[in-house]
Design a protein around this motif. Structure first.
Motif, PDB file in Angstrom:
ATOM      1  N   THR A 146      -4.013  26.402  23.094  1.00  0.00           N
ATOM      2  CA  THR A 146      -4.634  25.535  23.782  1.00  0.00           C
ATOM      3  C   THR A 146      -4.170  24.611  24.734  1.00  0.00           C
ATOM      4  O   THR A 146      -3.088  24.334  24.263  1.00  0.00           O
ATOM      5  N   VAL A 147      -4.288  24.249  26.017  1.00  0.00           N
ATOM      6  CA  VAL A 147      -3.777  23.510  26.909  1.00  0.00           C
ATOM      7  C   VAL A 147      -4.742  22.255  27.061  1.00  0.00           C
ATOM      8  O   VAL A 147      -5.647  22.647  27.446  1.00  0.00           O
ATOM      9  N   ALA A 148      -4.155  21.007  26.705  1.00  0.00           N
ATOM     10  CA  ALA A 148      -4.917  20.114  26.713  1.00  0.00           C
ATOM     11  C   ALA A 148      -4.962  19.547  28.015  1.00  0.00           C
ATOM     12  O   ALA A 148      -6.033  18.525  28.364  1.00  0.00           O
ATOM     13  N   GLY A 149      -3.989  19.553  29.044  1.00  0.00           N
ATOM     14  CA  GLY A 149      -4.166  18.987  30.404  1.00  0.00           C
ATOM     15  C   GLY A 149      -2.591  19.278  31.066  1.00  0.00           C
ATOM     16  O   GLY A 149      -1.590  19.821  30.340  1.00  0.00           O
ATOM     17  N   ALA A 150      -2.610  18.703  32.098  1.00  0.00           N
ATOM     18  CA  ALA A 150      -1.181  18.847  32.854  1.00  0.00           C
ATOM     19  C   ALA A 150      -0.884  17.433  33.289  1.00  0.00           C
ATOM     20  O   ALA A 150      -1.876  16.623  34.102  1.00  0.00           O
ATOM     21  N   GLY A 151       0.400  16.748  33.235  1.00  0.00           N
ATOM     22  CA  GLY A 151       0.744  15.550  33.475  1.00  0.00           C
ATOM     23  C   GLY A 151       1.639  15.790  34.687  1.00  0.00           C
ATOM     24  O   GLY A 151       2.605  16.528  34.373  1.00  0.00           O
ATOM     25  N   ILE A 152       1.473  15.164  35.707  1.00  0.00           N
ATOM     26  CA  ILE A 152       2.234  15.241  37.042  1.00  0.00           C
ATOM     27  C   ILE A 152       2.854  14.082  37.498  1.00  0.00           C
ATOM     28  O   ILE A 152       2.278  13.013  37.539  1.00  0.00           O
ATOM     29  N   VAL A 153       4.230  14.120  37.911  1.00  0.00           N
ATOM     30  CA  VAL A 153       4.821  12.839  38.222  1.00  0.00           C
ATOM     31  C   VAL A 153       4.290  12.747  39.680  1.00  0.00           C
ATOM     32  O   VAL A 153       3.712  11.452  39.967  1.00  0.00           O
ATOM     33  N   ILE A 154       4.387  13.343  40.699  1.00  0.00           N
ATOM     34  CA  ILE A 154       3.994  13.162  41.997  1.00  0.00           C
ATOM     35  C   ILE A 154       2.922  14.543  42.366  1.00  0.00           C
ATOM     36  O   ILE A 154       3.567  15.473  42.574  1.00  0.00           O
ATOM     37  N   GLU A 155       1.912  14.123  42.844  1.00  0.00           N
ATOM     38  CA  GLU A 155       1.060  15.233  43.195  1.00  0.00           C
ATOM     39  C   GLU A 155       0.710  15.025  44.805  1.00  0.00           C
ATOM     40  O   GLU A 155       0.627  13.618  45.357  1.00  0.00           O
ATOM     41  N   LYS A 156       0.716  16.108  45.449  1.00  0.00           N
ATOM     42  CA  LYS A 156       0.447  16.139  46.825  1.00  0.00           C
ATOM     43  C   LYS A 156      -0.862  16.636  47.191  1.00  0.00           C
ATOM     44  O   LYS A 156      -1.287  17.787  46.755  1.00  0.00           O
ATOM     45  N   THR A 157      -1.974  15.637  47.111  1.00  0.00           N
ATOM     46  CA  THR A 157      -3.263  15.843  47.218  1.00  0.00           C
ATOM     47  C   THR A 157      -3.750  16.829  48.273  1.00  0.00           C
ATOM     48  O   THR A 157      -4.815  17.317  48.258  1.00  0.00           O
ATOM     49  N   PHE A 158      -2.853  16.965  49.365  1.00  0.00           N
ATOM     50  CA  PHE A 158      -3.079  17.692  50.491  1.00  0.00           C
ATOM     51  C   PHE A 158      -3.006  19.199  50.189  1.00  0.00           C
ATOM     52  O   PHE A 158      -3.345  20.110  51.217  1.00  0.00           O
ATOM     53  N   GLN A 159      -2.154  19.461  49.130  1.00  0.00           N
ATOM     54  CA  GLN A 159      -2.109  20.963  48.707  1.00  0.00           C
ATOM     55  C   GLN A 159      -2.885  21.255  47.665  1.00  0.00           C
ATOM     56  O   GLN A 159      -3.575  20.501  47.023  1.00  0.00           O
ATOM     57  N   ILE A 170      -8.292  22.800  33.468  1.00  0.00           N
ATOM     58  CA  ILE A 170      -7.329  21.875  32.967  1.00  0.00           C
ATOM     59  C   ILE A 170      -7.646  20.511  33.363  1.00  0.00           C
ATOM     60  O   ILE A 170      -7.150  20.427  34.720  1.00  0.00           O
ATOM     61  N   PRO A 171      -7.493  19.606  32.847  1.00  0.00           N
ATOM     62  CA  PRO A 171      -7.473  18.156  33.328  1.00  0.00           C
ATOM     63  C   PRO A 171      -6.090  17.835  33.999  1.00  0.00           C
ATOM     64  O   PRO A 171      -4.989  18.103  33.318  1.00  0.00           O
ATOM     65  N   VAL A 172      -6.070  17.177  35.059  1.00  0.00           N
ATOM     66  CA  VAL A 172      -4.974  16.906  35.743  1.00  0.00           C
ATOM     67  C   VAL A 172      -4.540  15.181  35.602  1.00  0.00           C
ATOM     68  O   VAL A 172      -5.635  14.612  36.253  1.00  0.00           O
ATOM     69  N   VAL A 173      -3.353  14.605  35.194  1.00  0.00           N
ATOM     70  CA  VAL A 173      -3.064  13.370  35.431  1.00  0.00           C
ATOM     71  C   VAL A 173      -2.045  13.287  36.258  1.00  0.00           C
ATOM     72  O   VAL A 173      -0.632  13.814  35.945  1.00  0.00           O
ATOM     73  N   SER A 174      -2.087  12.517  37.263  1.00  0.00           N
ATOM     74  CA  SER A 174      -0.784  12.453  38.256  1.00  0.00           C
ATOM     75  C   SER A 174      -0.773  10.729  38.130  1.00  0.00           C
ATOM     76  O   SER A 174      -1.540  10.061  38.319  1.00  0.00           O
ATOM     77  N   LEU A 175       0.684  10.453  38.286  1.00  0.00           N
ATOM     78  CA  LEU A 175       0.957   9.242  38.326  1.00  0.00           C
ATOM     79  C   LEU A 175       1.351   8.763  39.529  1.00  0.00           C
ATOM     80  O   LEU A 175       1.191   7.187  39.800  1.00  0.00           O
ATOM     81  N   ALA A 176       1.470   9.403  40.625  1.00  0.00           N
ATOM     82  CA  ALA A 176       1.534   9.167  42.017  1.00  0.00           C
ATOM     83  C   ALA A 176       0.880  10.121  42.948  1.00  0.00           C
ATOM     84  O   ALA A 176       1.066  11.080  42.597  1.00  0.00           O
ATOM     85  N   LYS A 177      -0.265   9.660  43.605  1.00  0.00           N
ATOM     86  CA  LYS A 177      -0.652  10.765  44.504  1.00  0.00           C
ATOM     87  C   LYS A 177      -0.509  10.507  45.827  1.00  0.00           C
ATOM     88  O   LYS A 177      -0.958   9.305  46.398  1.00  0.00           O
ATOM     89  N   ILE A 178      -0.031  11.526  46.574  1.00  0.00           N
ATOM     90  CA  ILE A 178       0.375  11.370  48.000  1.00  0.00           C
ATOM     91  C   ILE A 178      -0.567  12.250  48.755  1.00  0.00           C
ATOM     92  O   ILE A 178      -0.775  13.274  48.477  1.00  0.00           O
ATOM     93  N   LYS A 179      -1.356  11.533  49.654  1.00  0.00           N
ATOM     94  CA  LYS A 179      -2.284  12.234  50.626  1.00  0.00           C
ATOM     95  C   LYS A 179      -1.818  12.704  51.812  1.00  0.00           C
ATOM     96  O   LYS A 179      -2.454  13.835  52.384  1.00  0.00           O
ATOM     97  N   SER A 180      -0.669  12.375  52.317  1.00  0.00           N
ATOM     98  CA  SER A 180      -0.011  12.781  53.392  1.00  0.00           C
ATOM     99  C   SER A 180       1.464  12.460  53.873  1.00  0.00           C
ATOM    100  O   SER A 180       1.662  11.278  53.118  1.00  0.00           O
ATOM    101  N   ALA A 189      -2.731   8.316  47.898  1.00  0.00           N
ATOM    102  CA  ALA A 189      -3.957   8.298  47.575  1.00  0.00           C
ATOM    103  C   ALA A 189      -4.530   7.530  46.374  1.00  0.00           C
ATOM    104  O   ALA A 189      -3.511   7.011  45.786  1.00  0.00           O
ATOM    105  N   GLU A 190      -5.707   7.143  46.297  1.00  0.00           N
ATOM    106  CA  GLU A 190      -6.162   6.438  45.105  1.00  0.00           C
ATOM    107  C   GLU A 190      -5.960   7.124  43.731  1.00  0.00           C
ATOM    108  O   GLU A 190      -5.838   8.348  43.926  1.00  0.00           O
ATOM    109  N   GLU A 191      -5.452   6.579  42.802  1.00  0.00           N
ATOM    110  CA  GLU A 191      -5.212   6.831  41.539  1.00  0.00           C
ATOM    111  C   GLU A 191      -6.155   7.302  40.698  1.00  0.00           C
ATOM    112  O   GLU A 191      -7.338   6.635  41.007  1.00  0.00           O
ATOM    113  N   ASP A 192      -5.990   8.217  39.650  1.00  0.00           N
ATOM    114  CA  ASP A 192      -7.068   8.526  38.793  1.00  0.00           C
ATOM    115  C   ASP A 192      -7.541   7.389  38.145  1.00  0.00           C
ATOM    116  O   ASP A 192      -6.970   6.428  37.765  1.00  0.00           O
TER     117      ASP A 192
END
Ligand code: G4P
Ligand code: NA
Ligand code: NA
Length: 192
Positions: A146-159, A170-180, A189-192
């Protein structure tokens, strides 16, 4: 995570092709203190998920993954990248295509470090197209864990990485979200 966003603003540089360079603390020189706080942040977010293992892919995922494993008190496995199809006996394998490097790699995890009742947290440095995490999900499926989720340091939300993973449940938790990263500017971007 404010500290992470501040550090990105201070030392991150934008390269052509929408690539954020953070060699100063994550992809070459590693700020171990910051990595530890990143690991603690992921551990807090997944504290009630019953995680038994942290999985990542070499090499840049290892630092945040190790700190997450330390905080959760569980082992950390980094999938190895192999260019060859051979020598995969006793290993789970999946194909990962890197859009930025335009190469396909096999990633592998030894079966002996996987238990059928494992509950896995996947950690990675960047989420762009989601190929690396998808490769680990393919391995989890082969292994029946089972995979409980994915933790991402930096997410590029435009991809498309997040939507690819969420489609697989899969639930995704990102610590920084970059929209551009347009015009060389980092826009969060706004955080989770
Ligand atoms: P994906 O894992 O989300 O599918 O990403 P993609 O195929 O697009 O990216 C391939 C590699 O480039 C991955 O590292 C990924 O972490 C990294 N990457 C993607 N976007 C960025 C970015 O904006 N900045 C930086 N610094 N890296 C990015 P890898 O090939 O697995 O290499 P490694 O560093 O883990 O050895
Ligand atoms: Na990387
Ligand atoms: Na990575």
């Amino acid at each position: 995570m404010e500290e992470l966003k501040t550090r990105i603003k201070e030392v991150g540089t934008v390269l052509p092709g929408n690539v954020l360079k953070v060699d100063a603390f994550l992809n070459h020189q590693i700020d171990a203190g910051l990595m530890q706080r990143i690991g603690q942040a992921f551990a807090a977010r997944f504290a009630d998920a019953g995680i038994t293992k942290v999985w990542t892919v070499e090499s840049s995922g290892i630092a945040p993954a190790v700190m997450t494993g330390l905080a959760l008190g569980v082992p950390v496995i980094f999938a190895r990248k192999h260019k060859s199809l051979t020598l995969n006996e006793g290993r789970y394998t999946a194909e990962v295509y890197s859009y930025t490097k335009q190469v396909a790699n096999k990633i592998t995890i030894a079966q002996k470090y996987v238990a059928p009742d494992d509950k896995v947290l996947i950690i990675d440095d960047f989420l762009a197209n989601g190929q690396a995490v998808s490769g680990l999900l393919a391995i989890a499926k082969q292994a029946g864990v089972t995979v409980a989720g994915a933790g991402i340091v930096i997410e590029k939300t435009f991809q498309p990485g997040r939507s690819a993973l969420e489609k697989q449940g899969i639930p995704v938790v990102s610590l920084a979200k970059i929209k551009s990263l347009a015009n060389g500017q980092v826009e969060f971007a706004e955080e989770d």
